[in-house]
Design a protein around this motif. Structure first.
Motif, PDB file in Angstrom:
ATOM      1  N   LEU A 176     106.087  35.178  60.585  1.00 27.80           N
ATOM      2  CA  LEU A 176     105.306  34.041  61.075  1.00 27.80           C
ATOM      3  C   LEU A 176     105.387  33.839  62.585  1.00 27.80           C
ATOM      4  O   LEU A 176     104.351  33.668  63.240  1.00 27.80           O
TER       5      LEU A 176
ATOM      6  N   VAL B 218     106.090  34.946  55.682  1.00 27.90           N
ATOM      7  CA  VAL B 218     107.069  33.968  56.172  1.00 27.90           C
ATOM      8  C   VAL B 218     108.021  34.626  57.174  1.00 27.90           C
ATOM      9  O   VAL B 218     108.404  34.022  58.170  1.00 27.90           O
TER      10      VAL B 218
ATOM     11  N   GLN C  25     102.094  34.171  65.120  1.00 25.43           N
ATOM     12  CA  GLN C  25     101.715  33.136  66.082  1.00 25.43           C
ATOM     13  C   GLN C  25     101.592  33.718  67.483  1.00 25.43           C
ATOM     14  O   GLN C  25     100.626  33.455  68.188  1.00 25.43           O
TER      15      GLN C  25
ATOM     16  N   ARG D 218     101.516  26.865  65.767  1.00 24.48           N
ATOM     17  CA  ARG D 218     102.375  27.075  64.599  1.00 24.48           C
ATOM     18  C   ARG D 218     101.647  26.633  63.331  1.00 24.48           C
ATOM     19  O   ARG D 218     101.755  27.265  62.290  1.00 24.48           O
ATOM     20  N   GLY D 219     100.876  25.560  63.425  1.00 30.57           N
ATOM     21  CA  GLY D 219     100.122  25.089  62.262  1.00 30.57           C
ATOM     22  C   GLY D 219      99.071  26.097  61.813  1.00 30.57           C
ATOM     23  O   GLY D 219      98.905  26.342  60.623  1.00 30.57           O
TER      24      GLY D 219
ATOM     25  N   ALA E  85      99.104  29.330  62.394  1.00 24.45           N
ATOM     26  CA  ALA E  85      99.808  30.496  61.857  1.00 24.45           C
ATOM     27  C   ALA E  85     100.360  30.198  60.469  1.00 24.45           C
ATOM     28  O   ALA E  85     100.384  31.074  59.604  1.00 24.45           O
ATOM     29  N   SER E  86     100.794  28.973  60.233  1.00 19.84           N
ATOM     30  CA  SER E  86     101.339  28.598  58.925  1.00 19.84           C
ATOM     31  C   SER E  86     100.264  28.541  57.848  1.00 19.84           C
ATOM     32  O   SER E  86     100.574  28.603  56.659  1.00 19.84           O
TER      33      SER E  86
ATOM     34  N   THR F 132      98.441  30.814  57.106  1.00 23.88           N
ATOM     35  CA  THR F 132      98.491  32.093  56.395  1.00 23.88           C
ATOM     36  C   THR F 132      99.287  31.963  55.101  1.00 23.88           C
ATOM     37  O   THR F 132      98.872  32.480  54.068  1.00 23.88           O
ATOM     38  N   TYR F 133     100.419  31.282  55.157  1.00 22.50           N
ATOM     39  CA  TYR F 133     101.227  31.124  53.943  1.00 22.50           C
ATOM     40  C   TYR F 133     100.532  30.212  52.940  1.00 22.50           C
ATOM     41  O   TYR F 133     100.589  30.448  51.734  1.00 22.50           O
ATOM     42  N   THR F 134      99.845  29.192  53.438  1.00 24.18           N
ATOM     43  CA  THR F 134      99.107  28.300  52.546  1.00 24.18           C
ATOM     44  C   THR F 134      98.049  29.079  51.768  1.00 24.18           C
ATOM     45  O   THR F 134      97.930  28.930  50.551  1.00 24.18           O
TER      46      THR F 134
END
Length: 118
Positions: free
Chosen positions: A22, A19, A26, A33-34, A36-37, A39-41
């Motif tokens: 992030l 986080v 990206q 951004r989606g 790259a996000s 990764t957290y998911t």
């Protein structure tokens, strides 16, 4: 108590470290951004799955071997994340980090009780 705090701090950083980086992820991989996000998911999904696996391992082997395996997964995940050349590789590494991070979360927070086995 201090040992528990140290283990939880080192282990749980795997859940939150992506986080912090992030925007850099990206930029480095040139993704949206989606993407790259994601990764957290995947870190969170790995964390959830790892919690189930860690619970089983803790019941069968005890807390120390289960955390040892989890820390090995953390090590491998961070090495793979550092060597990633593509976003999908970084995402896969984050999944492994999530698996490893889970091993230091629930076992250290569970009540200490003796399990009797038949």
């Amino acid at each position: 108590m201090l040992i528990t705090l140290a283990i939880a701090t080192i282990g749980s950083v795997g859940q939150w470290s992506v986080v912090i980086v992030l925007p850099q992820v990206q930029a480095d991989f040139g993704g949206t951004r989606g993407a790259a996000s994601l990764t957290y998911t995947l870190t969170t999904i790995g964390f959830a799955l790892g919690g189930l696996i860690t619970g089983r391992l803790t019941d069968r082997l005890g807390i120390v071997p289960a955390m040892g395996i989890g820390i090995l997964f953390l090590l491998l995940g961070y090495l793979a994340a550092g060597a990633s050349a593509a976003l999908w590789q970084f995402i896969a590494a984050q999944f492994v980090i999530g698996l490893g991070a889970s091993s230091t979360f629930a076992p250290l927070r569970a009540p200490n009780k003796t399990v009797s086995r038949p």
